[in-house]
Design a protein around this motif. Structure first.
Motif, mmCIF file in Angstrom:
data_model
loop_
_atom_site.group_PDB
_atom_site.id
_atom_site.type_symbol
_atom_site.label_atom_id
_atom_site.label_comp_id
_atom_site.label_asym_id
_atom_site.label_seq_id
_atom_site.Cartn_x
_atom_site.Cartn_y
_atom_site.Cartn_z
ATOM 1 N N GLU A 63 0.755 -1.227 0.030
ATOM 2 C CA GLU A 63 0.067 -0.006 -0.105
ATOM 3 C C GLU A 63 0.699 1.185 0.101
ATOM 4 O O GLU A 63 2.079 1.232 0.678
ATOM 5 C CB GLU A 63 -0.591 0.035 1.252
ATOM 6 N N ARG A 64 0.443 2.193 -0.654
ATOM 7 C CA ARG A 64 1.243 3.458 -0.643
ATOM 8 C C ARG A 64 0.583 4.571 0.127
ATOM 9 O O ARG A 64 -0.391 5.172 -0.302
ATOM 10 C CB ARG A 64 1.306 3.842 -2.180
ATOM 11 N N LEU A 65 0.997 4.699 1.372
ATOM 12 C CA LEU A 65 0.355 5.630 2.109
ATOM 13 C C LEU A 65 1.124 6.835 2.327
ATOM 14 O O LEU A 65 2.411 6.841 2.260
ATOM 15 C CB LEU A 65 0.175 4.902 3.635
ATOM 16 N N ALA A 66 0.315 7.897 2.133
ATOM 17 C CA ALA A 66 0.868 9.137 2.075
ATOM 18 C C ALA A 66 1.478 9.197 3.294
ATOM 19 O O ALA A 66 1.307 9.119 4.452
ATOM 20 C CB ALA A 66 -0.161 10.292 1.854
ATOM 21 N N SER A 67 3.038 10.006 3.343
ATOM 22 C CA SER A 67 3.774 10.354 4.455
ATOM 23 C C SER A 67 3.474 11.649 5.005
ATOM 24 O O SER A 67 2.783 12.430 4.250
ATOM 25 C CB SER A 67 5.314 10.372 3.928
ATOM 26 N N PRO A 68 3.198 11.753 6.319
ATOM 27 C CA PRO A 68 3.125 13.360 6.935
ATOM 28 C C PRO A 68 4.247 14.275 6.082
ATOM 29 O O PRO A 68 5.245 14.118 5.609
ATOM 30 C CB PRO A 68 3.570 13.223 8.198
ATOM 31 N N LYS A 69 3.614 15.405 6.013
ATOM 32 C CA LYS A 69 4.325 16.480 5.155
ATOM 33 C C LYS A 69 5.431 16.909 6.126
ATOM 34 O O LYS A 69 5.422 17.073 7.381
ATOM 35 C CB LYS A 69 3.235 17.724 4.944
ATOM 36 N N ARG A 70 6.787 17.201 5.649
ATOM 37 C CA ARG A 70 7.815 17.501 6.610
ATOM 38 C C ARG A 70 7.764 18.956 6.887
ATOM 39 O O ARG A 70 7.173 19.904 6.194
ATOM 40 C CB ARG A 70 9.083 17.108 5.670
ATOM 41 N N LEU A 71 8.256 19.373 7.938
ATOM 42 C CA LEU A 71 8.289 20.750 8.583
ATOM 43 C C LEU A 71 9.336 21.749 7.541
ATOM 44 O O LEU A 71 10.263 21.122 7.141
ATOM 45 C CB LEU A 71 8.909 20.728 9.888
ATOM 46 N N ALA A 72 8.940 23.008 7.202
ATOM 47 C CA ALA A 72 9.850 24.044 6.658
ATOM 48 C C ALA A 72 10.238 24.641 7.520
ATOM 49 O O ALA A 72 11.720 25.094 7.376
ATOM 50 C CB ALA A 72 9.006 24.736 5.512
ATOM 51 N N LYS A 73 9.841 25.108 8.853
ATOM 52 C CA LYS A 73 10.557 25.781 9.551
ATOM 53 C C LYS A 73 10.009 25.420 11.104
ATOM 54 O O LYS A 73 8.942 24.765 11.453
ATOM 55 C CB LYS A 73 10.385 27.261 9.694
#
Lengths: 246, 246
Positions: B141-151
């Motif tokens: 399954e391709r589960l979306a990863s959490p978005k990473r922090l920019a700051k």
């Protein structure tokens, strides 16, 4: 119901156990408090009703003795009974029993009634206490205080986190027990079992405050005791305890 | 049992609620894990049996959505079903329902099987998984990863305490959720309700280790999202998450 004992059946779950696989001391106290809360509902004097009239029970001292801590999946019964009260204190007993009825732990707790607005102790009136059926007392019980530290051997700082506070915005009394024991290191906690705990609550901590949890170990020929004190940042004693181990 | 759904009834207790009086997100996940553990016992493949043969399930990701969090004393049912598996992943669904059967929350979780000696992922064999009745999958399954922090907008340090670890000497996955949310301050947490959580576990923390929990807040016209990362002292990413709020 003439004996006024309330019984709460429970099965120990994995997140109530500590690394030894046994019920943690803090969670044991949580379960006992649950029985007390359930009794309030059963007798028509639930905490919500008390809160609605601007009052709340606050624990001042627990005296706990442990014969054996149950393991994950073990079925137990928590029993509780309000035994006695005077103008300002209510005393309650708790028992933890296994499926065969053997007592695994016993606790004696002193409560005061707080005026939630003034945050001051208020007189216990019969409408609040009568539903539980305790004996009226003229005197105040003299419960031994935990022995105080002579020297600090270990200390760690703790900050009151969001999830440490409950819907009354108080720190659950059980977190103080965890802050006290966590200072002892893992090896000590894995290798020793608590036999008795005497914990006295002095000043409540609030969200965001930090505290320092201090320990002294007393080793004698046939007994190992740890003394615990939690201090607020301004040096006020928040809580003290004495634990006996085997 | 043809549908292979396991049902666990539960009544929310006070220490499972947060200052808003509702079930905390961490405790919700704890209850779901309890249902999964209970199903293992019910189908004859309990965690203890798995551990005895040197293996253990480890969570790699939770995708949780929340309609409403139940309050203290509310009766709920937690349902779970192992839906599918491939060579290395098992997928499980969870539902939290109220007494009327309404879905309050849903969760999709990915597990891997760990070789407890080598601490490496091991192939899921049919003897381990068949009792739960999931569908075999050829794909992953391709589960979306959490978005990473920019700051980084907020950060706090946490130390793994004795009572954060369970009888397998792991940090309960729920503590990561609490370390992530606690960084947001009390006002934020009192005024917002979580709608969705996507949390991905990368590297396990151990007793005594410290970590830093970092947060970024993303506010758009119609959505409030917080991004979370927990870093180990050596800079390794331990866990990341994305939470949507209302």
């Amino acid at each position: 119901m003439t004996e006024n004992i309330y019984r709460l059946p429970h099965q120990i779950v994995y997140y109530e156990t500590d690394p030894t696989g046994k019920l943690s001391l803090g969670k044991l106290v949580d379960l006992m408090m649950l029985a007390s809360y359930a009794q309030g509902k059963a007798v028509g004097m639930p905490e919500e009703k008390l809160n609605a009239q601007g009052q709340g029970w606050v624990i001042t001292q627990h005296l706990l003795s442990v014969t054996r801590l149950p393991r994950r999946d073990e079925k137990v019964v928590i029993e509780t009974k309000a035994t006695a009260y005077n103008r300002y204190f209510c005393y309650r007993d708790f028992w933890l029993r296994d499926e065969q009825g053997e007592v695994l732990a016993k606790m004696h707790t002193a409560f005061v009634l707080l005026d939630l607005k003034t945050r001051k102790i208020t007189r216990i009136t019969s409408d609040v206490i009568a539903p539980f059926g305790p004996e009226p007392l003229r005197s105040i019980e003299r419960l031994a205080s935990p022995k105080r530290l002579a020297k600090v051997e270990l200390a760690k700082d703790y900050r009151v986190r969001y999830f440490d506070i409950d819907s009354n915005h108080h720190v659950n009394n059980v977190h103080y027990i965890e802050w006290m024991l966590d200072v002892l290191d893992k090896d000590f906690l894995m290798e020793h079992e608590p036999v008795a705990l005497n914990i006295k609550y002095e000043h409540e901590l609030n969200y965001g405050q930090t505290c320092t949890s201090k320990v002294e170990l007393l080793r004698s020929k046939d007994e190992l005791t740890t003394l615990h004190e939690i201090y607020m940042a301004d040096g006020t004693l928040s809580c003290s305890a004495q634990v006996t181990w085997r």
